[in-house]
Design a protein around this motif. Structure first.
Motif, PDB file in Angstrom:
ATOM      1  N   UNK A  14       0.844  -1.199   0.000  1.00 23.68           N
ATOM      2  CA  UNK A  14       0.000   0.000   0.000  1.00 23.68           C
ATOM      3  C   UNK A  14       0.878   1.247   0.000  1.00 23.68           C
ATOM      4  N   UNK A  15       1.944   1.222   0.792  1.00 20.04           N
ATOM      5  CA  UNK A  15       2.869   2.354   0.820  1.00 20.04           C
ATOM      6  C   UNK A  15       3.560   2.561  -0.510  1.00 20.04           C
ATOM      7  N   UNK A  16       3.970   1.486  -1.146  1.00 20.35           N
ATOM      8  CA  UNK A  16       4.626   1.594  -2.452  1.00 20.35           C
ATOM      9  C   UNK A  16       3.650   2.115  -3.507  1.00 20.35           C
ATOM     10  N   UNK A  17       2.397   1.682  -3.418  1.00 23.16           N
ATOM     11  CA  UNK A  17       1.380   2.206  -4.333  1.00 23.16           C
ATOM     12  C   UNK A  17       1.178   3.705  -4.100  1.00 23.16           C
ATOM     13  N   UNK A  18       1.223   4.131  -2.850  1.00 28.31           N
ATOM     14  CA  UNK A  18       1.120   5.556  -2.549  1.00 28.31           C
ATOM     15  C   UNK A  18       2.285   6.343  -3.110  1.00 28.31           C
ATOM     16  N   UNK A  19       3.479   5.774  -3.053  1.00 27.74           N
ATOM     17  CA  UNK A  19       4.640   6.434  -3.651  1.00 27.74           C
ATOM     18  C   UNK A  19       4.478   6.570  -5.160  1.00 27.74           C
ATOM     19  N   UNK A  20       3.992   5.523  -5.791  1.00 28.38           N
ATOM     20  CA  UNK A  20       3.748   5.580  -7.233  1.00 28.38           C
ATOM     21  C   UNK A  20       2.699   6.612  -7.589  1.00 28.38           C
ATOM     22  N   UNK A  21       1.663   6.719  -6.763  1.00 30.73           N
ATOM     23  CA  UNK A  21       0.622   7.701  -6.994  1.00 30.73           C
ATOM     24  C   UNK A  21       1.189   9.114  -6.897  1.00 30.73           C
ATOM     25  N   UNK A  22       2.055   9.327  -5.907  1.00 31.83           N
ATOM     26  CA  UNK A  22       2.692  10.645  -5.754  1.00 31.83           C
ATOM     27  C   UNK A  22       3.546  10.984  -6.974  1.00 31.83           C
ATOM     28  N   UNK A  23       4.251  10.018  -7.502  1.00 30.30           N
ATOM     29  CA  UNK A  23       5.067  10.247  -8.694  1.00 30.30           C
ATOM     30  C   UNK A  23       4.176  10.614  -9.879  1.00 30.30           C
ATOM     31  N   UNK A  24       3.078   9.909 -10.034  1.00 32.13           N
ATOM     32  CA  UNK A  24       2.170  10.203 -11.148  1.00 32.13           C
ATOM     33  C   UNK A  24       1.558  11.592 -11.013  1.00 32.13           C
ATOM     34  N   UNK A  25       1.206  11.981  -9.795  1.00 34.33           N
ATOM     35  CA  UNK A  25       0.636  13.310  -9.575  1.00 34.33           C
ATOM     36  C   UNK A  25       1.671  14.412  -9.859  1.00 34.33           C
ATOM     37  N   UNK A  26       2.921  14.165  -9.462  1.00 35.75           N
ATOM     38  CA  UNK A  26       3.970  15.147  -9.720  1.00 35.75           C
ATOM     39  C   UNK A  26       4.235  15.278 -11.222  1.00 35.75           C
ATOM     40  N   UNK A  27       4.207  14.167 -11.935  1.00 42.10           N
ATOM     41  CA  UNK A  27       4.406  14.223 -13.383  1.00 42.10           C
ATOM     42  C   UNK A  27       3.248  14.949 -14.060  1.00 42.10           C
ATOM     43  N   UNK A  28       2.037  14.735 -13.574  1.00 45.87           N
ATOM     44  CA  UNK A  28       0.879  15.433 -14.136  1.00 45.87           C
ATOM     45  C   UNK A  28       0.967  16.928 -13.861  1.00 45.87           C
ATOM     46  N   UNK A  29       1.454  17.285 -12.685  1.00 45.45           N
ATOM     47  CA  UNK A  29       1.619  18.707 -12.367  1.00 45.45           C
ATOM     48  C   UNK A  29       2.683  19.334 -13.264  1.00 45.45           C
ATOM     49  N   UNK A  30       3.721  18.605 -13.544  1.00 41.67           N
ATOM     50  CA  UNK A  30       4.792  19.126 -14.404  1.00 41.67           C
ATOM     51  C   UNK A  30       4.293  19.325 -15.834  1.00 41.67           C
ATOM     52  N   UNK A  31       3.470  18.399 -16.300  1.00 44.67           N
ATOM     53  CA  UNK A  31       2.947  18.493 -17.669  1.00 44.67           C
ATOM     54  C   UNK A  31       1.897  19.591 -17.816  1.00 44.67           C
TER      55      UNK A  31
END
Length: 72
Positions: A14-31
């Motif tokens: 669950x924690x690793x999935x949360x880390x992946x979600x944070x990465x995806x959100x940061x990439x979306x913010x960058x785009x």
């Protein structure tokens, strides 16, 4: 102690999935092409979630290690 290992593994995933979600959100913010102030505000919110996910993953891995040490 086998139960502790499986619960710890689930919490860690669950924690690793949360880390992946944070990465995806940061990439979306960058785009999204936000200006510096808006980008900084959005990423500051993600930092807290990122640290929480990291803590959850670490807690799960600790449970796995404790379960392995206590196993007969």
């Amino acid at each position: 102690m086998e139960t502790l290992i499986w619960i710890g593994a689930a919490i860690s995933l669950i924690g690793i999935a949360g880390l992946g979600w944070c990465v995806l959100r940061a990439m979306a913010a960058r785009r999204s092409g936000l200006d510096d102030a808006a980008m900084r505000k959005r990423l500051q919110g993600l930092v807290a979630l990122n640290l929480g996910a990291l803590l959850l993953s670490m807690l799960g891995l600790t449970m796995v290690v404790v379960g392995i040490f206590l196993a007969p």
